[in-house]
Design an enzyme around this catalytic site. Structure first.
Site, PDB file in Angstrom:
ATOM      1  N   THR A  85      48.778  46.549  35.723  1.00  0.00           N
ATOM      2  CA  THR A  85      50.138  46.877  35.289  1.00  0.00           C
ATOM      3  C   THR A  85      50.132  48.126  34.415  1.00  0.00           C
ATOM      4  O   THR A  85      50.949  49.039  34.606  1.00  0.00           O
ATOM      5  CB  THR A  85      50.766  45.695  34.536  1.00  0.00           C
ATOM      6  N   GLN A 193      44.658  44.601  45.473  1.00  0.00           N
ATOM      7  CA  GLN A 193      44.205  43.601  46.442  1.00  0.00           C
ATOM      8  C   GLN A 193      43.149  44.147  47.407  1.00  0.00           C
ATOM      9  O   GLN A 193      42.591  43.391  48.207  1.00  0.00           O
ATOM     10  CB  GLN A 193      45.403  43.082  47.256  1.00  0.00           C
ATOM     11  N   HIS A 215      40.341  41.162  37.659  1.00  0.00           N
ATOM     12  CA  HIS A 215      40.411  39.733  37.989  1.00  0.00           C
ATOM     13  C   HIS A 215      40.907  39.458  39.407  1.00  0.00           C
ATOM     14  O   HIS A 215      40.991  38.313  39.829  1.00  0.00           O
ATOM     15  CB  HIS A 215      41.255  38.970  36.960  1.00  0.00           C
ATOM     16  N   CYS A 341      60.664  34.324  39.974  1.00  0.00           N
ATOM     17  CA  CYS A 341      61.543  33.850  38.907  1.00  0.00           C
ATOM     18  C   CYS A 341      61.815  34.993  37.950  1.00  0.00           C
ATOM     19  O   CYS A 341      60.885  35.542  37.367  1.00  0.00           O
ATOM     20  CB  CYS A 341      60.905  32.675  38.175  1.00  0.00           C
TER      21      CYS A 341
END
Length: 394
Positions: A85, A193, A215, A341
């Protein structure tokens, strides 16, 4: 008391080990070799001018070189961050100086990660940039004709994710890179990815900025990296300010153990054809078992093959709400919903919506993400759990 806590800890770990984890696009398990390297990394501030600091700095440089090797870059072009990010934000917001040169347009695809979209939106809101959004095909591939038409002398940056985190689409980054080079426009790719999905040993040849996350490739959480090609580093404006570390592009004390862990993980991913083959076989065993059980489903995104992450299975189950299915799978199996969400409201996945899928198909989508340390037998067991849960859905 110590013995009681140890027993509770062992019990918790055993319960975790008995679960089936299929959310590897969200995070992967730390490889034991990575954990060992971190344990042996030692301590010390790598920016301190004494023997302990020098030793720490040497280990940081070794880790940086390992990451550079993964993508075919030079170690001086690797900037450590707190994660992807931050790397995405630095790559995109770092282009804000270009507005003064008349380059005030950013091109992105319709299916970028939220951190890319949010950074682009900030450039528009705070710096007056124009954002051009590229459409994608029903399989999530960027429209190259639309990209070529959008590239012009006002374009400061093009950002296209290499491997989509929801549907596993692998973009033709080489063709995208050629178009950007011909137009003299820097190309950024979110390659988070990619290390488990493809051979990226020459990625730096086609991209000017590359975001990576530890990670997502069996390394520790809390560390990432941004490749910035040497010939454009002068053009990047930092988004953090402090002690001038990492050529002032990203100041702050580097976390020794985390950097060593990421460097080790990058080396493990360097020649990952065996990993990819193993992941493909496990994913395909899962899909085959679902079919054998008579389940009706639709695989969203590309067909399994060279343009799909070998560990990705984004599946819509007709007549089933994804969130209900995932809830019924707890705690035995971990997977992710195709919805997001935001501020407490469940919204349809913008990635699946961009593919042109109907709302009911979007709402029934579940993302299963495979990685290492799972055999086909375990994948078939996961399919049985999904089938059983689907029968209990209202």
């Amino acid at each position: 008391m110590v013995n009681e806590l140890d027993g509770a800890s062992r019990s918790g770990m055993e319960g975790l080990m008995n679960r089936i984890y299929l959310d590897n696009h969200a995070s992967t398990e730390v490889d034991p070799r990575v954990a060992q390297a971190m344990a042996e990394a030692g301590f010390g501030n790598p920016h301190s001018d004494h023997a302990v600091g020098w030793e720490a700095a040497a280990k940081i440089d070794e880790a940086r070189a390992g990451i550079a090797m993964l993508i075919g870059a030079n170690h001086e072009e690797i900037i450590f961050t707190s994660g992807a990010t931050e790397a995405n934000n630095l790559a995109i917001l770092g282009m804000r100086r270009k507005a003064a040169e008349g380059r005030n347009k950013i091109i992105r695809s319709a299916i970028e990660h939220k951190s890319v979209i949010a950074a682009c939106d900030h450039l528009r809101a705070e710096w007056g940039f124009e954002i051009t959004v590229l459409p994608v095909s029903s399989e999530g591939m960027v429209d190259l004709d639309a990209l070529e038409a959008a590239l012009d002398e006002r374009t400061a940056l093009c950002t296209v994710g290499f491997v989509n985190n929801e549907i596993g689409t692998i973009q033709d980054v080489r063709s995208i890179g050629r178009l950007c080079r011909d137009a003299s426009v820097p190309l950024h790719t979110d390659a988070v990815q990619a290390p488990l999905a493809a051979d990226i040993s020459d990625l730096a040849r086609w991209c000017d900025l590359i975001s990576l996350s530890s990670h997502k490739m069996h390394g520790p959480m809390g560390v990432g990296a941004l490749f910035i090609a040497g010939d454009i580093q002068h053009a990047i404006a930092p988004i953090m300010f402090g002690g001038g570390q990492q050529s002032s592009l990203r100041p702050g004390t580097l976390p020794l153990q985390l950097c060593v862990g990421m460097g080790t993980a990058a080396q493990l991913c360097l020649k990952n054809e065996v990993w990819r083959n193993n992941i493909t076989q496990t994913r395909d065993a899962f899909l085959d078992e679902l079919r054998a059980l008579g389940m009706q489903f639709h695989l969203n995104g590309p067909e399994p093959g060279p343009f799909r992450h070998p560990g990705n299975a984004n599946i819509s189950f007709p007549g089933i709400e994804a969130d209900e299915l995932i809830g019924l799978l707890q705690p035995q199996l971990a997977a992710s919903s195709g919805s997001a969400c935001t501020a407490g409201t469940i919204e349809p996945s913008y990635v699946l919506t961009a593919l042109g899928l109907p709302t009911d198909q979007v709402r029934s989508a579940v993302r299963f993400g495979f990685a290492m340390k799972m055999d086909p037998a375990k994948a078939r067991e996961a399919a049985l759990l999904v089938s059983d849960a689907a029968e209990r859905c209202t």
